[in-house]
Design a protein around this motif. Structure first.
Motif, PDB file in Angstrom:
ATOM      1  N   ILE A  80       0.978  -0.840   0.154  1.00  0.00           N
ATOM      2  CA  ILE A  80      -0.018   0.134  -0.424  1.00  0.00           C
ATOM      3  C   ILE A  80       0.753   0.990   0.013  1.00  0.00           C
ATOM      4  N   SER A  81       0.514   2.556  -0.631  1.00  0.00           N
ATOM      5  CA  SER A  81       1.687   3.258  -1.058  1.00  0.00           C
ATOM      6  C   SER A  81       1.114   4.249   0.387  1.00  0.00           C
ATOM      7  N   MET A  82       2.690   4.847   0.740  1.00  0.00           N
ATOM      8  CA  MET A  82       2.510   5.736   1.746  1.00  0.00           C
ATOM      9  C   MET A  82       1.584   6.951   1.768  1.00  0.00           C
ATOM     10  N   ASN A  83       1.245   7.434   0.140  1.00  0.00           N
ATOM     11  CA  ASN A  83       0.447   8.362   0.626  1.00  0.00           C
ATOM     12  C   ASN A  83      -1.046   7.693   1.256  1.00  0.00           C
ATOM     13  N   VAL A  84      -1.442   6.356   0.888  1.00  0.00           N
ATOM     14  CA  VAL A  84      -2.989   6.634   1.702  1.00  0.00           C
ATOM     15  C   VAL A  84      -2.728   5.993   3.139  1.00  0.00           C
ATOM     16  N   ILE A  85      -1.680   5.027   3.042  1.00  0.00           N
ATOM     17  CA  ILE A  85      -2.010   5.636   5.051  1.00  0.00           C
ATOM     18  C   ILE A  85      -1.441   6.743   5.185  1.00  0.00           C
ATOM     19  N   VAL A 103     -22.241   6.905   6.116  1.00  0.00           N
ATOM     20  CA  VAL A 103     -21.432   8.290   5.741  1.00  0.00           C
ATOM     21  C   VAL A 103     -21.353   7.395   4.327  1.00  0.00           C
ATOM     22  N   SER A 104     -21.275   8.266   3.027  1.00  0.00           N
ATOM     23  CA  SER A 104     -21.132   8.543   1.828  1.00  0.00           C
ATOM     24  C   SER A 104     -19.949   8.730   1.457  1.00  0.00           C
ATOM     25  N   SER A 105     -19.518   7.988   0.241  1.00  0.00           N
ATOM     26  CA  SER A 105     -17.746   8.572   0.192  1.00  0.00           C
ATOM     27  C   SER A 105     -18.043  10.106  -0.300  1.00  0.00           C
ATOM     28  N   ARG A 106     -19.192  10.546  -0.426  1.00  0.00           N
ATOM     29  CA  ARG A 106     -19.537  12.030  -1.134  1.00  0.00           C
ATOM     30  C   ARG A 106     -19.603  12.665   0.104  1.00  0.00           C
ATOM     31  N   GLU A 107     -19.356  12.556   0.863  1.00  0.00           N
ATOM     32  CA  GLU A 107     -20.311  13.530   2.469  1.00  0.00           C
ATOM     33  C   GLU A 107     -18.816  13.137   2.720  1.00  0.00           C
ATOM     34  N   LEU A 108     -17.509  12.366   2.968  1.00  0.00           N
ATOM     35  CA  LEU A 108     -16.840  12.003   3.599  1.00  0.00           C
ATOM     36  C   LEU A 108     -15.478  12.613   2.687  1.00  0.00           C
ATOM     37  N   SER A 109     -15.747  13.210   2.149  1.00  0.00           N
ATOM     38  CA  SER A 109     -15.187  14.350   0.570  1.00  0.00           C
ATOM     39  C   SER A 109     -15.121  15.414   1.403  1.00  0.00           C
ATOM     40  N   GLU A 110     -16.280  16.102   1.285  1.00  0.00           N
ATOM     41  CA  GLU A 110     -16.669  17.162   2.346  1.00  0.00           C
ATOM     42  C   GLU A 110     -15.929  17.629   3.008  1.00  0.00           C
ATOM     43  N   ILE A 111     -15.937  16.468   4.079  1.00  0.00           N
ATOM     44  CA  ILE A 111     -15.001  16.993   5.408  1.00  0.00           C
ATOM     45  C   ILE A 111     -13.885  16.760   5.378  1.00  0.00           C
ATOM     46  N   THR A 112     -12.651  16.006   4.441  1.00  0.00           N
ATOM     47  CA  THR A 112     -12.134  15.795   4.600  1.00  0.00           C
ATOM     48  C   THR A 112     -10.890  16.504   3.651  1.00  0.00           C
ATOM     49  N   GLY A 113     -11.471  16.789   2.363  1.00  0.00           N
ATOM     50  CA  GLY A 113     -10.786  17.287   1.574  1.00  0.00           C
ATOM     51  C   GLY A 113     -10.349  16.720   0.493  1.00  0.00           C
ATOM     52  N   PHE A 114     -10.568  15.294   0.621  1.00  0.00           N
ATOM     53  CA  PHE A 114      -9.884  14.223  -0.240  1.00  0.00           C
ATOM     54  C   PHE A 114     -11.610  14.744  -1.506  1.00  0.00           C
ATOM     55  N   THR A 115     -11.402  13.858  -2.473  1.00  0.00           N
ATOM     56  CA  THR A 115     -11.983  13.527  -2.989  1.00  0.00           C
ATOM     57  C   THR A 115     -12.773  12.103  -3.428  1.00  0.00           C
ATOM     58  N   ALA A 116     -14.022  12.368  -3.465  1.00  0.00           N
ATOM     59  CA  ALA A 116     -14.932  11.066  -3.157  1.00  0.00           C
ATOM     60  C   ALA A 116     -14.267   9.890  -3.383  1.00  0.00           C
ATOM     61  N   SER A 117     -13.518   9.761  -5.410  1.00  0.00           N
ATOM     62  CA  SER A 117     -12.768   8.536  -6.063  1.00  0.00           C
ATOM     63  C   SER A 117     -12.118   8.458  -5.290  1.00  0.00           C
ATOM     64  N   GLN A 118     -10.930   9.148  -4.634  1.00  0.00           N
ATOM     65  CA  GLN A 118      -9.421   8.744  -3.849  1.00  0.00           C
ATOM     66  C   GLN A 118     -10.081   8.161  -2.380  1.00  0.00           C
ATOM     67  N   MET A 154      -1.270  38.314  -8.249  1.00  0.00           N
ATOM     68  CA  MET A 154      -0.923  36.555  -8.947  1.00  0.00           C
ATOM     69  C   MET A 154      -1.895  35.682  -8.852  1.00  0.00           C
ATOM     70  N   TYR A 155      -2.069  34.654  -8.419  1.00  0.00           N
ATOM     71  CA  TYR A 155      -2.880  33.317  -8.576  1.00  0.00           C
ATOM     72  C   TYR A 155      -3.649  34.076  -7.518  1.00  0.00           C
ATOM     73  N   GLN A 156      -4.957  34.412  -7.820  1.00  0.00           N
ATOM     74  CA  GLN A 156      -5.636  34.719  -7.219  1.00  0.00           C
ATOM     75  C   GLN A 156      -6.907  33.138  -6.587  1.00  0.00           C
ATOM     76  N   LYS A 157      -6.890  32.174  -7.279  1.00  0.00           N
ATOM     77  CA  LYS A 157      -8.336  30.973  -6.688  1.00  0.00           C
ATOM     78  C   LYS A 157      -7.343  30.421  -6.177  1.00  0.00           C
ATOM     79  N   LYS A 158      -8.797  29.768  -5.279  1.00  0.00           N
ATOM     80  CA  LYS A 158      -8.159  29.649  -4.166  1.00  0.00           C
ATOM     81  C   LYS A 158      -7.610  27.822  -4.854  1.00  0.00           C
ATOM     82  N   ILE A 159      -6.929  27.537  -3.601  1.00  0.00           N
ATOM     83  CA  ILE A 159      -5.447  26.210  -3.775  1.00  0.00           C
ATOM     84  C   ILE A 159      -5.701  25.641  -2.707  1.00  0.00           C
ATOM     85  N   SER A 160      -6.448  24.010  -3.173  1.00  0.00           N
ATOM     86  CA  SER A 160      -6.419  23.266  -2.576  1.00  0.00           C
ATOM     87  C   SER A 160      -6.011  22.616  -0.997  1.00  0.00           C
TER      88      SER A 160
END
Lengths: 211, 211
Positions: free
Chosen positions: A6-11, A32-47, B1-7
């Protein structure tokens, strides 16, 4: 179980899921749906779906994740149901601060003693833990089945400490000294990188000034 | 410069690029492709291209990035060419350890003083810095144009400290106490999360045991 690499990024995202799930449980959220988790975590739902699929996938398409179950699974994956016998090497300010840091006891760390080279510190008690002579460390690790060593020494001492630890059966090193080092591959090393966090703060402040 | 919101996810990767680019410069590498960066960082090449495109894109298709130029741009984006007048709140072990931590001076932090409530600490010098009475902090911040406060207090004190800081012109808070808090939005807050790093170590050790 899940034997693939498993990649360290996942971990590195798992602790985030862990803490957000605690938040959800505290708010009484059951599913919780992955979409809701996405809203909280800032990671994309597919991620999120991809990340969790690495460990067998805990949700069914369309029905979301059960919060408590997912929390337990992630805790288990992270090994947080274990307890590791731990020593702190370096009993200066940083070592003492770590010995006294709240929250570690809850997770994994069972701190047994501190070690130092300084005769003024050796023999002291710090938060009811003994400060022992660094020269006795190898025997201590062996006799007490110590699994984790936390390095809080000045950076000049780190390589010497690493050489000593390499000859023991220690399983992991948690390094607070701002220096990289190598040990043989069966010892896991995780270094705390405070500058990364500082850089994020610096970024946020400097952006504010540019606007 | 880069004004858009960066995650924040992008921003949290920037310090990694920064440190890998230092490594490349030390090795004398002049140009690097996103594929090579991918091998070093563990991020995918497309992720890296996307990340850097947020800031205008520094590479040309097929020709890669100039290491030194990219390093300078990222340092600039992170605000590392700035210097922030900083105070430490809490002069216990952790505050003292932070005051003495090597590497912060090189980046952004110009630490001016420590503050505490403890009469035994007030008046002391720690690494040539004064420990001052917390009651004088608002005036001190104003008179010395302090921009960053590092919180190293016990977690019970954090909310009170946050209320005091909120009434000052401080720009950022770097929080080492294991507790969340809110301040008004023009103060940037970055919390150091030591348990995330601990969890990664715990994961690596527990996986080893499962195999």
């Amino acid at each position: 179980m899940y034997q693939k690499k498993i990649s360290m990024n996942v971990i590195r995202r798992l602790p985030k899921y862990h803490s957000y799930l605690i938040e959800l449980m505290e708010r009484g959220v059951v599913k919780v749906s992955s979409r809701e988790l996405s809203e909280i975590t800032g990671f994309t739902a597919s991620q999120i779906r991809q990340d969790l699929n690495n460990f067998g996938g805990f949700g069914k398409q369309g029905s979301g994740y059960e919060v408590e179950l997912l929390f337990k699974e992630i805790s288990d994956i992270l090994g947080l149901n274990m307890s590791y016998k731990t020593i702190i090497i370096g009993a200066g300010n940083l070592g003492q601060a770590i010995a006294n840091y709240p929250g570690f006891k809850k997770y994994a760390l069972d701190i047994k003693a501190l070690f130092d080279v300084n005769p003024k510190l050796i023999g002291m008690k710090i938060h009811s833990l003994d400060v022992l002579d660094i020269d006795t460390i190898s025997d201590y690790i062996k006799d007490n089945n110590i699994e984790i060593a936390i390095i809080c020494t000045p950076k000049e001492a780190v390589k010497k400490v690493a050489r000593i630890l390499e000859k023991t059966n220690i399983k992991g090193i948690w390094n607070f000294a701002p220096v990289d080092f190598t040990v043989n591959a069966d010892i896991k090393v995780e270094s705390v990188n405070l500058t990364d966090s500082l850089f994020v703060l610096s970024y946020m402040i400097s952006q504010e000034e540019k606007n």
